[in-house]
Design an enzyme around this catalytic site. Structure first.
Site, PDB file in Angstrom:
ATOM      1  N   HIS A 248       0.870  -1.185   0.000  1.00  0.00           N
ATOM      2  CA  HIS A 248       0.000   0.000   0.000  1.00  0.00           C
ATOM      3  C   HIS A 248       0.901   1.228   0.000  1.00  0.00           C
ATOM      4  O   HIS A 248       2.104   1.103  -0.305  1.00  0.00           O
ATOM      5  CB  HIS A 248      -0.980  -0.052   1.186  1.00  0.00           C
ATOM      6  CG  HIS A 248      -0.328  -0.042   2.529  1.00  0.00           C
ATOM      7  ND1 HIS A 248      -0.251   1.094   3.298  1.00  0.00           N
ATOM      8  CD2 HIS A 248       0.304  -1.023   3.220  1.00  0.00           C
ATOM      9  CE1 HIS A 248       0.383   0.791   4.429  1.00  0.00           C
ATOM     10  NE2 HIS A 248       0.721  -0.470   4.408  1.00  0.00           N
ATOM     11  N   ALA A 249       0.358   2.384   0.325  1.00  0.00           N
ATOM     12  CA  ALA A 249       1.111   3.626   0.106  1.00  0.00           C
ATOM     13  C   ALA A 249       2.462   3.681   0.823  1.00  0.00           C
ATOM     14  O   ALA A 249       3.463   4.065   0.226  1.00  0.00           O
ATOM     15  CB  ALA A 249       0.244   4.823   0.502  1.00  0.00           C
TER      16      ALA A 249
END
Lengths: 311, 93
Positions: free
Chosen positions: B20-21
């Site tokens: 994810h980020a």
């Protein structure tokens, strides 16, 4: 830091319609506690608790009560109050001081003031003024702008392009508060930014010189002051190593004891800094409205990955 | 002139929340230190490891096996650091 009676008089003569009745030579006295006391209770003879470090304001209630006393009692009670060495006595509604009040003020060297205001208004205004005069303040290097209601302080080393970025933002319709040097004052939990009186509404552009912003861009291009919301720093581009890439881990900077979000933007050729500063400010505004784009996308990704991993 | 190295290998996503980020940003920062080109993805859908938005599209969920292709003279050093990130679960757990 305590302010003196002289500072109060200088700043409050007009705003508080304050005038000195007696005590020219004693105006260097400090107001040790920046609050106001109405000495009604003390005048009844109760001195167990008496806010003697505060300004003492005599209003209608105090005067009416004093008049109800015998001459002897009145003298005794007033003397008792002056013995506590109060910083100053202020009479509201432009009343004439009772002769014994004035005599005691002179005897104890306590300055005596008079105001045309009614007591409650005076107490409010004077408290505000004392707060303002004693508020923590600082002069900070940086250009202050207001972008769609968001107060942005633009910082960065000399020559990085703060004023040029500001100029570009002004061209987009946002307002300049101060160029290069910004005065900051804390009011309550917030910090208000404004320009020094002498240089207000001017800015310096390399190669052009000093310009008067409202003359060039109109009055909508300037603001007298703005509340600080965020600090944007411009720094020379190095490599990817230290840049914020997701917006998920915000950094903060402290100004006058208040924390503000801090964004450090790399400057390199081809990057329109005004555009990016504008995006930072608007993204922050969106966040204030409860919409954190970086966080929302991240949650969406994690949810998606967890579902896929479970299969 | 130094020889261009090409490394091809497969790497498994071990951390619970996947790429994810935050892990994507870590990958980008690491990849950015090297001169070589680094590509990560599934067969036929690889993206540059120097692009956050790219990395978010490869769907690197836990258990996914990703193809890594590195081209350049510092390819080995880059692979070592990238492998470490995956093995250490991007310092998330």
């Amino acid at each position: 830091m305590a302010i003196t009676l002289k500072e109060l008089l200088d700043n409050g003569a007009e705003r508080l319609s304050l005038e000195l009745v007696w005590g020219e030579g004693r105006l260097d006295r400090p107001i040790e506690e920046k609050a106001i006391n109405r000495p009604g209770l003390a005048l009844t003879g109760f001195f167990q608790y008496f806010a003697q470090r505060r300004l003492q304001v005599f209003g209608l209630a105090e005067f009416t009560y004093l008049k109800s006393l015998s001459t002897e009692d009145r003298a005794v009670r007033l003397r008792e109050m002056f013995e506590k060495n109060v910083p100053a006595v202020i009479i509201s509604r432009n009343r004439n001081p009772l002769p014994e009040l004035r005599a005691l003020a002179e005897e104890y060297g306590t300055p005596l003031f008079r105001t045309a205001m009614i007591t409650s208004h005076f107490v409010n205004e004077c408290t505000l003024l004392l707060e303002e005069l004693t508020a923590p303040h600082d002069r900070i290097q940086g250009t202050m702008l207001e972008i769609m209601g968001i107060g942005v302080l633009l910082q960065g080393q000399a020559g990085i392009g703060k004023s040029e970025t500001a100029l570009s933002l002004i061209g987009r319709g946002y307002s300049l508060v101060a160029d290069d040097v910004t005065e900051m004052v804390r009011t309550g939990g917030r910090v208000m930014a404004f320009a020094h009186e002498l240089t207000r509404y001017h800015m310096e552009i390399r190669g052009v010189g000093i310009v008067h912003v409202p003359s060039l861009f109109g009055v909508s291009a300037i603001r007298r002051d703005a509340m600080l919301d965020m600090v944007v720093n411009l720094h020379p581009y190095k490599n990817d190593a230290d840049e914020e890439r997701t917006g998920l881990e915000p950094t903060e900077i402290e100004i006058l004891g208040v924390k503000f979000p801090y964004f450090s933007l790399p400057v390199s050729s081809g990057r329109d800094m005004a555009n990016i500063v504008e995006a930072v400010a608007l993204n922050y505004k969106l966040k204030l409205l409860g919409h954190d784009a970086a966080k929302e996308l991240d949650e969406k990704l994690i949810g998606n990955f967890l579902r896929k991993a479970a299969k | 002139m130094a020889e261009e190295k090409v490394i091809l290998c497969e790497i498994e996503v071990l951390n619970k929340y996947g790429i994810h980020a935050r892990p994507a940003a870590l990958l980008v920062k690491t990849a950015g230190k090297f001169a070589c080109d680094i590509f990560i993805g599934k067969k036929g859908e690889e993206v540059s490891a120097k692009s956050i938005m790219g990395l978010l599209t490869i769907e690197g969920y836990q258990g996914a096996k990703l193809r890594v292709r590195i081209v350049g003279r510092d390819a080995e050093e880059a692979l070592a650091e990238i492998t470490e990130l995956f093995e250490k679960k991007f310092f998330e757990e």
